[in-house]
Structure formats: structure tokens, C-alpha cells
Design a protein around this motif. Structure first.
Motif, mmCIF file in Angstrom:
data_model
loop_
_atom_site.group_PDB
_atom_site.id
_atom_site.type_symbol
_atom_site.label_atom_id
_atom_site.label_comp_id
_atom_site.label_asym_id
_atom_site.label_seq_id
_atom_site.Cartn_x
_atom_site.Cartn_y
_atom_site.Cartn_z
ATOM 1 N N MET A 127 -6.630 -19.332 -0.808
ATOM 2 C CA MET A 127 -7.123 -18.373 0.160
ATOM 3 C C MET A 127 -6.057 -17.348 0.503
ATOM 4 O O MET A 127 -6.361 -16.208 0.751
ATOM 5 C CB MET A 127 -7.571 -19.169 1.388
ATOM 6 N N GLY A 128 -4.790 -17.744 0.513
ATOM 7 C CA GLY A 128 -3.708 -16.833 0.851
ATOM 8 C C GLY A 128 -3.581 -15.699 -0.154
ATOM 9 O O GLY A 128 -3.373 -14.548 0.204
ATOM 10 N N LEU A 129 -3.701 -16.014 -1.434
ATOM 11 C CA LEU A 129 -3.592 -14.997 -2.472
ATOM 12 C C LEU A 129 -4.745 -14.010 -2.395
ATOM 13 O O LEU A 129 -4.544 -12.793 -2.510
ATOM 14 C CB LEU A 129 -3.541 -15.656 -3.858
ATOM 15 N N ILE A 130 -5.945 -14.522 -2.165
ATOM 16 C CA ILE A 130 -7.123 -13.650 -2.076
ATOM 17 C C ILE A 130 -6.998 -12.706 -0.876
ATOM 18 O O ILE A 130 -7.251 -11.508 -0.992
ATOM 19 C CB ILE A 130 -8.416 -14.475 -1.990
ATOM 20 N N SER A 131 -6.569 -13.239 0.251
ATOM 21 C CA SER A 131 -6.438 -12.378 1.434
ATOM 22 C C SER A 131 -5.348 -11.334 1.227
ATOM 23 O O SER A 131 -5.489 -10.196 1.666
ATOM 24 C CB SER A 131 -6.166 -13.210 2.687
ATOM 25 N N GLU A 132 -4.253 -11.696 0.540
ATOM 26 C CA GLU A 132 -3.202 -10.713 0.261
ATOM 27 C C GLU A 132 -3.716 -9.599 -0.641
ATOM 28 O O GLU A 132 -3.421 -8.432 -0.428
ATOM 29 C CB GLU A 132 -1.983 -11.393 -0.374
ATOM 30 N N VAL A 133 -4.487 -9.943 -1.639
ATOM 31 C CA VAL A 133 -5.050 -8.945 -2.553
ATOM 32 C C VAL A 133 -6.027 -8.036 -1.808
ATOM 33 O O VAL A 133 -6.010 -6.820 -1.983
ATOM 34 C CB VAL A 133 -5.729 -9.628 -3.763
ATOM 35 N N LEU A 134 -6.856 -8.637 -0.956
ATOM 36 C CA LEU A 134 -7.828 -7.837 -0.212
ATOM 37 C C LEU A 134 -7.159 -6.938 0.826
ATOM 38 O O LEU A 134 -7.644 -5.848 1.114
ATOM 39 C CB LEU A 134 -8.859 -8.746 0.461
ATOM 40 N N LEU A 135 -6.043 -7.383 1.372
ATOM 41 C CA LEU A 135 -5.357 -6.601 2.399
ATOM 42 C C LEU A 135 -4.319 -5.638 1.824
ATOM 43 O O LEU A 135 -3.712 -4.868 2.565
ATOM 44 C CB LEU A 135 -4.685 -7.542 3.412
ATOM 45 N N LEU A 136 -4.107 -5.673 0.516
ATOM 46 C CA LEU A 136 -3.112 -4.814 -0.111
ATOM 47 C C LEU A 136 -3.288 -3.329 0.213
ATOM 48 O O LEU A 136 -2.300 -2.637 0.472
ATOM 49 C CB LEU A 136 -3.116 -5.038 -1.631
ATOM 50 N N PRO A 137 -4.513 -2.801 0.245
ATOM 51 C CA PRO A 137 -4.655 -1.379 0.591
ATOM 52 C C PRO A 137 -4.142 -1.045 1.999
ATOM 53 O O PRO A 137 -3.827 0.095 2.296
ATOM 54 C CB PRO A 137 -6.164 -1.133 0.489
ATOM 55 N N PHE A 138 -4.041 -2.051 2.860
ATOM 56 C CA PHE A 138 -3.589 -1.808 4.224
ATOM 57 C C PHE A 138 -2.076 -1.993 4.388
ATOM 58 O O PHE A 138 -1.552 -1.914 5.499
ATOM 59 C CB PHE A 138 -4.327 -2.727 5.198
#
Length: 87
Positions: free
Chosen positions: A1-12
Motif C-alpha cells: 500500500m505504501g508504494l501505491i500511495s507514493e506513486v499516486l501522490l507523486l504529482p503532488f
């Protein structure tokens, strides 16, 4: 879950980095504002202004109270100058 959230939040990431920078600037500004040495120097300048007739007794009293409140806050919170002269 940590990797997915980091990828999703990368634009921010730039926004998060800007927020971090703002917090660091604010922290440093507060450190300087409440530094006992800074407040004491401002008190000395204030007294010089009064003696030189640049400010009235009322203005002196008002500003002195503000500075003493800052000093009390600084000393009460354990803020120090980092060079061994603070509390």
C-alpha cells in the motif's frame, strides 16, 4: 500500500516540498523572533529611542510590554540562542 500511495501522490511532490520549505522558514522566523538576545537588543534600542525623544513615554510603555511578553514566552518555552546564552 505504501508504494501505491507514493506513486499516486507523486504529482503532488512539489506542493509537499513547498509546504516543507514554508514550515522551515516559519520555524526559523519564530526562533529569531523569540530569541532572548534579539528581544533584549530591541529593548535597548527602544530605551535609546525614548532617551533621544524619538518616541513618547506611552509608546515606550506599549512596545516595552510587547517585548517583555515575547521575552517571557521565550524564557518560558526554553528557547535558547544556541550559543549557550539562552535558558
Amino acid at each position: 500500500m505504501g508504494l501505491i500511495s507514493e506513486v499516486l501522490l507523486l504529482p503532488f511532490a512539489p506542493v509537499r516540498a513547498s509546504g516543507w520549505a514554508v514550515r522551515q522558514v516559519l520555524r526559523e522566523a519564530e526562533r529569531i523572533y523569540y530569541d532572548p538576545a534579539t528581544v533584549r537588543a530591541e529593548l535597548a534600542r527602544l530605551e535609546e529611542q525614548l532617551e533621544a525623544g524619538e518616541i513618547t513615554e506611552e509608546e515606550f510603555d506599549r512596545r516595552e510590554d510587547e517585548l517583555l511578553d515575547r521575552l517571557e514566552t521565550a524564557l518560558g518555552s526554553g528557547t535558547s540562542t544556541g550559543n549557550g546564552t539562552g535558558s
